[in-house]
Design an enzyme around this catalytic site. Sequence first.
Site, PDB file in Angstrom:
ATOM      1  N   THR A  97       0.802  -1.226   0.000  1.00  0.00           N
ATOM      2  CA  THR A  97       0.000   0.000   0.000  1.00  0.00           C
ATOM      3  C   THR A  97       0.832   1.272   0.000  1.00  0.00           C
ATOM      4  O   THR A  97       0.685   2.119  -0.886  1.00  0.00           O
ATOM      5  CB  THR A  97      -0.948  -0.010   1.213  1.00  0.00           C
ATOM      6  OG1 THR A  97      -1.857  -1.097   1.067  1.00  0.00           O
ATOM      7  CG2 THR A  97      -1.734   1.291   1.303  1.00  0.00           C
ATOM      8  N   PHE A  98       1.682   1.469   0.992  1.00  0.00           N
ATOM      9  CA  PHE A  98       2.418   2.726   1.072  1.00  0.00           C
ATOM     10  C   PHE A  98       3.372   2.924  -0.103  1.00  0.00           C
ATOM     11  O   PHE A  98       3.407   4.006  -0.698  1.00  0.00           O
ATOM     12  CB  PHE A  98       3.154   2.814   2.418  1.00  0.00           C
ATOM     13  CG  PHE A  98       2.371   3.510   3.496  1.00  0.00           C
ATOM     14  CD1 PHE A  98       1.005   3.281   3.635  1.00  0.00           C
ATOM     15  CD2 PHE A  98       2.979   4.381   4.382  1.00  0.00           C
ATOM     16  CE1 PHE A  98       0.271   3.918   4.630  1.00  0.00           C
ATOM     17  CE2 PHE A  98       2.256   5.031   5.382  1.00  0.00           C
ATOM     18  CZ  PHE A  98       0.907   4.794   5.508  1.00  0.00           C
TER      19      PHE A  98
END
Length: 418
Positions: free
Chosen positions: A80-81
């Site tokens: 995600t990040f």
Amino acid sequence: MKRTLLLVLSLFFLVLAGCAGPSPRSASLQPQTRPAPLLLISIDAFRADYLQRGITPNLQHLADTGVRAKAMEPSFPSLTFPNHYTLVTGLYPDHHGIVNNNMIDPKLGRFSLGDRKAVADPRWWNEAEPIWVTADKHGLKTATMFWPGSATRIHGYRPDHWRPYNGKLTPTQRVDQVLEWLDLPAQKRPTFLTLYFDRVDHDGHEYGPDSKQVNAAMHRIDAAIGKLITGLKQRGLYRHMNIIVVSDHGMAPSPASHTILMDKLIDMHDVTVVSMGELASLIPKPGRTTAVEAALLKPHPHMQCWKKQNIPARFHYGSNPRVPPIVCSPQTGWTVSTSGWLATHTPSMGSHGYDNANPLMRALFIAHGPSFRDDGRVVPEFPNVDVYPLMTHLLGLPAQPNDGDYDTMKVMLRPDAR
């Protein structure tokens, strides 16, 4: 042309790091040259083929009256990040510095998603310049309804309007906030905005990508997007706003039986664990490097490990100091864990972070608005680093050094918008 020359990037970031405080704001764009507003929407873990399930009519409408990609390839690791920061910088994670959801930096210590103090420390993010910083420097107002990195000052700047992450906010409440920002007086109204939805990801992990819960989450988010479309029409903005809908990665089923026990391969006292799960990252302790490498670098049935300098070039990964000395990538659908962790935790039913070339990691891309074709065109797959130069083009901003290729995106645009 791909811009991956590390020397150029290194020099660029060195200059930025030497700046004490924010750069002087560039001259504002003149009113007559202001671009159409741009809204970037992320639906976390919305796999590309989810659109074919037929339960997201509002997303389908945007695709049918705009353009979409067959799929979008996330960057490695498909987490995600790293991928959210890639979307707003055009840099591979190895180049923008957010190389994992969990990291160790020699100077900064540990970083993890749940560590609010670390996430708010700009030094983790300062190896790149996200698009909202560039927009702010050039006089455009910006707003982020959640986005990794947007809750801290990067190079001295943060969005003009932003909200700290709050997972309890419903999709409808998030849309309401975006519409409120668009109701601001012209001098405060944002030209670049982000909107983030996370429920599809959460339910995909807990119940698996083929679950009724994931379908229900997609349906709720699609309804919120329908409310957004209605709100934009009521404000006379729908035909004048460019909208890009993306996801950061896909999701794969990960049965509990598909677990690789790292403690059966090495003595866990010999390493510092940076991350486990769908990407295992390890730092051998002094004097234990030879033993750890001998155990992990040999072939394994459902996992491959590399020294960081030997990670395959197609991953664009391994040169950043935050990438640990040993990286292990399990086969898609498998996870790396330990006996101790499994004794106290319930494994996820769905996972991501795997080889970004796997179809189950493929992400969504839809674009709609005055700059885009309106014939429902489906374009070939492209890497997500290409989204950034498309957005800087739409906003009339100078692109910072990046790994993307605007030329691959021009086919989506109306001829007069290229």
